[in-house]
Scaffold this active site. Sequence first.
Site, PDB file in Angstrom:
ATOM      1  N   GLY A   1       0.662   0.253  -5.228  1.00  0.00           N
ATOM      2  CA  GLY A   1      -0.537  -0.585  -5.231  1.00  0.00           C
ATOM      3  C   GLY A   1      -1.475  -0.162  -6.330  1.00  0.00           C
TER       4      GLY A   1
ATOM      5  N   ASN B   1      -0.536   1.037   5.762  1.00  0.00           N
ATOM      6  CA  ASN B   1       0.476   0.370   4.941  1.00  0.00           C
ATOM      7  C   ASN B   1       1.282  -0.553   5.844  1.00  0.00           C
ATOM      8  OD1 ASN B   1       3.635   1.398   3.467  1.00  0.00           O
ATOM      9  ND2 ASN B   1       2.412  -0.388   3.013  1.00  0.00           N
ATOM     10  N   GLY B   2       1.335  -1.839   5.484  1.00  0.00           N
ATOM     11  CA  GLY B   2       2.082  -2.807   6.279  1.00  0.00           C
ATOM     12  C   GLY B   2       1.200  -3.981   6.650  1.00  0.00           C
TER      13      GLY B   2
ATOM     14  N   CYS C   1       0.790  -1.231   0.000  1.00  0.00           N
ATOM     15  CA  CYS C   1       0.000   0.000   0.000  1.00  0.00           C
ATOM     16  C   CYS C   1       0.822   1.281   0.000  1.00  0.00           C
ATOM     17  CB  CYS C   1      -0.847   0.086   1.261  1.00  0.00           C
ATOM     18  SG  CYS C   1      -1.877  -1.311   1.535  1.00  0.00           S
TER      19      CYS C   1
ATOM     20  N   TYR D   1      13.950  -1.952  -4.270  1.00  0.00           N
ATOM     21  CA  TYR D   1      12.987  -2.088  -5.351  1.00  0.00           C
ATOM     22  C   TYR D   1      11.758  -1.198  -5.254  1.00  0.00           C
ATOM     23  CZ  TYR D   1       9.333  -4.229  -8.197  1.00  0.00           C
ATOM     24  OH  TYR D   1       8.305  -4.434  -9.070  1.00  0.00           O
TER      25      TYR D   1
END
Length: 519
Positions: free
Chosen positions: A83, A157-158, A57, A302
């Site tokens: 995302g 997020n996570g 996310c 990345y």
Amino acid sequence: MTLRLYQGIAGVADTTGQLSTVHCPLSTVAGAPGLASETGDPRHKNPEEDPKLREECGVVAIHGHPDAARQAYLALYALQHRGQESAGIATADGQFLANIKGMGLVSEIFTDDVLAKLRGSMAIGHTRYSTTGDSALLNAQPIRVDSTKGLIAIAHNGNLVHLGNLRARLEREGAYFQTTSDSEIIVQLIAHSHAGTLVDAIADSLSQVEGAFSIVMMTRDRIFAARDPRGFRPLSMGRIKNPDGPDTIVFASESCAFDLLRAEFIRDVLPGELVMVTEDGVTSRQFSSGLPQSSCIFEHVYFARPDSRIFGHWVQESRDQMGRQLARESGVPADLVVPVPDSGVTAALGYAEESGIRFRLGLIRNHYVGRTFIEPEQRVRDFGVRLKLNPVHNLLAGKRVILIDDSIIRGTTCRKIVRMVRGAGAKEVHLRISCPPTISPCFYGVDTPSKRDLIAANKSIEEIRQYIEADSLAYLSLDGLLKACNGDGHIGYCTACYTGNYPTQWVDVEDILPATVSL
Ligand code: SF4
């Protein structure tokens, strides 16, 4: 037929001026051009593919802007790489809290008409690729919960770990879960907290969950932003200067979102910090301290955009250093350095400069795959990597090529790329990877296969080389990677996918078992 799903539009006032809970049925809008199909979009998960690892996310929050929804939209647009499955924006104007989410890309969901329905000077937003919960609109975020503490919207997020019986306990206490997403647990903990004030309830709830969370939350009149005590995922705070009044305060997963808003970077939200923004200004408290930082190093390898500064270090600089270090550690005589686009480009530039070997774009990526070539699944699979990448024959023919990529997951895509470069006439193909071998899955918000599907967890480097049919193969060392990412030398990183040493106690044992038979 192309289908589009929307959820919302909430925030409808009843006659007493209170917010009524509106459970809007899902509506479908058929046939809109350029929209993601529910079934035919190659972006959707396909177990036989060997995709790049995916981030779960991106989150954003805006406080104190007359058109907060549009600012959130722009910030989400910049974070689209984090995302592509669904996106949502919630806004508040001091009285009402509206929330709209949909399946697909940010620009497809939030047209001018949709944004016009999101009024208010505060907003939070979310863009999602799911790793937990169903990959459906139900679990798109922000999640909005009406509680004893008032309306709360959250974007996360996570991944949380070791939820144990938290969900069951909350249900016994009367919680009604709207989603299967672990993010909703945080809101339900807040709703059921016995703390006297909302900010105490949030701090109390965040200290009860373990795992990775960078979250933004909104009530009718306040914005909150917080990071888990280990700081797994990034979250930065910025400011849009306003000469006629208070500045707009913004939060985003990556600082690249600030550039589009013309916001200036202030600082990262600290691990274990809870920031609150109200009309009166910004206040902050630590809800947890003392745990060692373990920020995700794979963000630098990345996920994050090279134009972002995360964990106090520019991603572009980290990747350049990864490439240089890789050249120092595993140089090989060659004619060309060729990146696997797009994520291998910056490391390849560093490698080329350090080694003195020419950099050339010998593989060209089709940026429109998945947008225009929507075919039945089987046919897409047959085309495989040739849909996404094409070799430049006149550059590669007769050359000794060093290919630079950022990871090998199952190995199948790598093998196809090596074959493609050789098929274009390359005399030798040497593969260099800008991080160590990925040997263990992630439990903190990155969609990795289990250990039995990770080629490096089950084969030696020489066996992988033979499998992908390269003339030589080398990875960046862990020390080399840490050196490349450790700007001021004070950042603690999670490296669990390269070492198997997890910073939290609880992980899924099934997922860390190696393959019983050779891949
Ligand atoms: S396991 Fe790997 S991908 Fe997951 S948080 Fe740690 S470094 Fe990042």
